[in-house]
Design an enzyme around this catalytic site. Sequence first.
Site, PDB file in Angstrom:
ATOM      1  N   ASP A  52       0.788  -1.055  -0.163  1.00  0.00           N
ATOM      2  CA  ASP A  52      -0.020  -0.035   0.021  1.00  0.00           C
ATOM      3  C   ASP A  52       0.873   1.223  -0.136  1.00  0.00           C
ATOM      4  OD1 ASP A  52      -1.667  -2.119   0.607  1.00  0.00           O
ATOM      5  OD2 ASP A  52      -3.089  -0.968   1.994  1.00  0.00           O
ATOM      6  N   HIS A  54      -1.135   4.569  -0.393  1.00  0.00           N
ATOM      7  CA  HIS A  54      -2.319   5.495   0.166  1.00  0.00           C
ATOM      8  C   HIS A  54      -1.882   6.860   0.204  1.00  0.00           C
ATOM      9  CE1 HIS A  54      -5.222   2.625   1.770  1.00  0.00           C
ATOM     10  NE2 HIS A  54      -4.164   1.912   2.325  1.00  0.00           N
ATOM     11  N   ASP A  80      -4.098  -0.034  -3.448  1.00  0.00           N
ATOM     12  CA  ASP A  80      -4.337   0.855  -2.520  1.00  0.00           C
ATOM     13  C   ASP A  80      -3.290   2.279  -2.850  1.00  0.00           C
ATOM     14  OD1 ASP A  80      -6.202  -0.505  -1.540  1.00  0.00           O
ATOM     15  OD2 ASP A  80      -5.720  -0.509   0.532  1.00  0.00           O
ATOM     16  N   ASP A  83      -6.293   7.184  -1.242  1.00  0.00           N
ATOM     17  CA  ASP A  83      -7.024   7.406   0.102  1.00  0.00           C
ATOM     18  C   ASP A  83      -6.128   7.690   1.371  1.00  0.00           C
ATOM     19  OD1 ASP A  83      -9.684   7.589  -1.011  1.00  0.00           O
ATOM     20  OD2 ASP A  83      -9.781   5.445  -0.454  1.00  0.00           O
ATOM     21  N   ARG A  84      -6.576   8.390   2.365  1.00  0.00           N
ATOM     22  CA  ARG A  84      -5.745   8.679   3.639  1.00  0.00           C
ATOM     23  C   ARG A  84      -4.800   9.416   3.547  1.00  0.00           C
ATOM     24  NH1 ARG A  84      -6.666   2.969   4.780  1.00  0.00           N
ATOM     25  NH2 ARG A  84      -8.634   2.781   5.904  1.00  0.00           N
ATOM     26  N   ASN A 112      -8.469  -2.675  -2.453  1.00  0.00           N
ATOM     27  CA  ASN A 112      -9.978  -2.402  -2.047  1.00  0.00           C
ATOM     28  C   ASN A 112     -10.124  -1.302  -2.309  1.00  0.00           C
ATOM     29  OD1 ASN A 112      -8.225  -2.610   0.302  1.00  0.00           O
ATOM     30  ND2 ASN A 112      -9.950  -1.796   1.413  1.00  0.00           N
ATOM     31  N   HIS A 113      -9.208  -0.108  -2.246  1.00  0.00           N
ATOM     32  CA  HIS A 113      -9.355   1.262  -2.164  1.00  0.00           C
ATOM     33  C   HIS A 113      -9.617   2.032  -3.604  1.00  0.00           C
ATOM     34  CE1 HIS A 113      -9.157   2.982   1.945  1.00  0.00           C
ATOM     35  NE2 HIS A 113      -8.779   1.453   2.258  1.00  0.00           N
ATOM     36  N   HIS A 162      -3.842  -8.254  -3.756  1.00  0.00           N
ATOM     37  CA  HIS A 162      -3.883  -7.138  -2.732  1.00  0.00           C
ATOM     38  C   HIS A 162      -4.308  -7.645  -1.350  1.00  0.00           C
ATOM     39  CE1 HIS A 162      -4.474  -3.227  -0.677  1.00  0.00           C
ATOM     40  NE2 HIS A 162      -5.558  -3.540  -0.340  1.00  0.00           N
ATOM     41  N   ARG A 209     -13.656  -6.822   9.040  1.00  0.00           N
ATOM     42  CA  ARG A 209     -13.937  -5.671   8.008  1.00  0.00           C
ATOM     43  C   ARG A 209     -15.006  -5.656   7.524  1.00  0.00           C
ATOM     44  NH1 ARG A 209      -8.662  -3.994   5.955  1.00  0.00           N
ATOM     45  NH2 ARG A 209      -6.980  -5.339   6.425  1.00  0.00           N
ATOM     46  N   HIS A 236      -2.461  -4.854   1.959  1.00  0.00           N
ATOM     47  CA  HIS A 236      -3.724  -4.521   2.523  1.00  0.00           C
ATOM     48  C   HIS A 236      -3.668  -4.356   4.161  1.00  0.00           C
ATOM     49  CE1 HIS A 236      -8.054  -4.800   2.567  1.00  0.00           C
ATOM     50  NE2 HIS A 236      -8.214  -6.017   3.273  1.00  0.00           N
TER      51      HIS A 236
END
Length: 305
Positions: A52, A54, A80, A83-84, A112-113, A162, A209, A236
Site C-alpha cells: 500500500d 495510500h 491501494d 486515500d488517507r 480495495n481502495h 492485494h 472488516r 492490505h
Amino acid sequence: MPSDLDRQIELLQTCTPLPEADVKALCIKAREILIEEGNVQCIDAPVTICGDIHGQFWDLLQLFETAGQCPERSYLFMGDFVDRGYFSVETFLLLLALKVRWPDRVCLIRGNHESRQITQVYGFYDECTRKYGSPTVWRYCTDVFDYLSLAAIIDGRVFCVHGGLSPALSSVDMIRSLERRIEVPHEGAMCDLLWSDPDEITGWGLSPRGAGFLFGADPTGSFLRHNNLDLIARAHQLAMEGYKMMFERQIVTVWSAPNYCYRCGNVAAVLELDEHLGQEYKVFGCAPMDVRSIPAKRPPAEYFL
C-alpha cells in the site's frame, strides 16, 4: 527530445497535479494498455514488489530512492494507491504515467481502495474536488480502476494479490475467468481477493472488516499446492516492521507506506525478487517532514480499515 509523457512524469515528480485535459488523455492511454492485460498478469523476475502507498507521495519517492528508479527496476504495486494520504492525485497519476511510459516495467493491480464507494469516504474524491474544482478527474481515475488486473504471478511461482484468498477460488484459472471491469462488489470472489486477510485460525472465518474472509494456514497451503506455487505476496494490512511472514513463510504481507497516516510510527518495505526468485526485503522510513509534505488544508485521516 522528451515526449509529452516524459514532461508529465517530470512535473508529477515535483508533486504538481497535471492539467485536467492531460489527466483525461493519460487515463485514456492507460485504459488502452490495461484492457489488453489479463486478470492475472504474468511477470518475469527480477522485480520489486510494493504494498500500500495510500497517497503518501513523498514516501513513494523515498521508495524509489531506496529500491531504484523506473525503468532500471521493474515494479509491481499491489494496490491501494489512493486515500488517507495528502497526495492521492499526484501518487496515482505518477504511477499511471510510469505504467503508460514503460508498460512492461510497471504492473499495477487493484486494491480495495480502487473503488468508487471507498474513495468517496476515505479522501480521494474530496481531494480531486478540492484540487480541480469538480469530481471530473475522480471519474477519469475511477474508470481506470475498473481496468486494473486483480492479481499477478511472477515466474509462475509467486502469487501476488492485494488482499488474499477466496473460498470460491481454488485455482488461478478461476481468477482469470472473472469479469473484472466493474465496481468492486460487496461480496463474492473478486471482493475476497481485494479484502481478505490471513489469520492464525483453522480454515476460513468471518472478517471483522465486513468484506472478504479470514483464512488460515490450511487454505493457504492448499492454494499453493493446487497451483504449484511457492509464495503468496499481499498487502492490505499495516505491518509495523514493513513486512510480516506467516504460515512458515508461505505468505508475506508487504507494507510500503511508512509512518502510515503520518502518525503510526511504522517503517515500510518492498520485496525484491532476483532472477532466481531469491528474496530481499528493503526497509525504509518516511520522507523528512517539511513544508512540502503537508498541504495547507489537511483532509481527515482518522479511518483505519
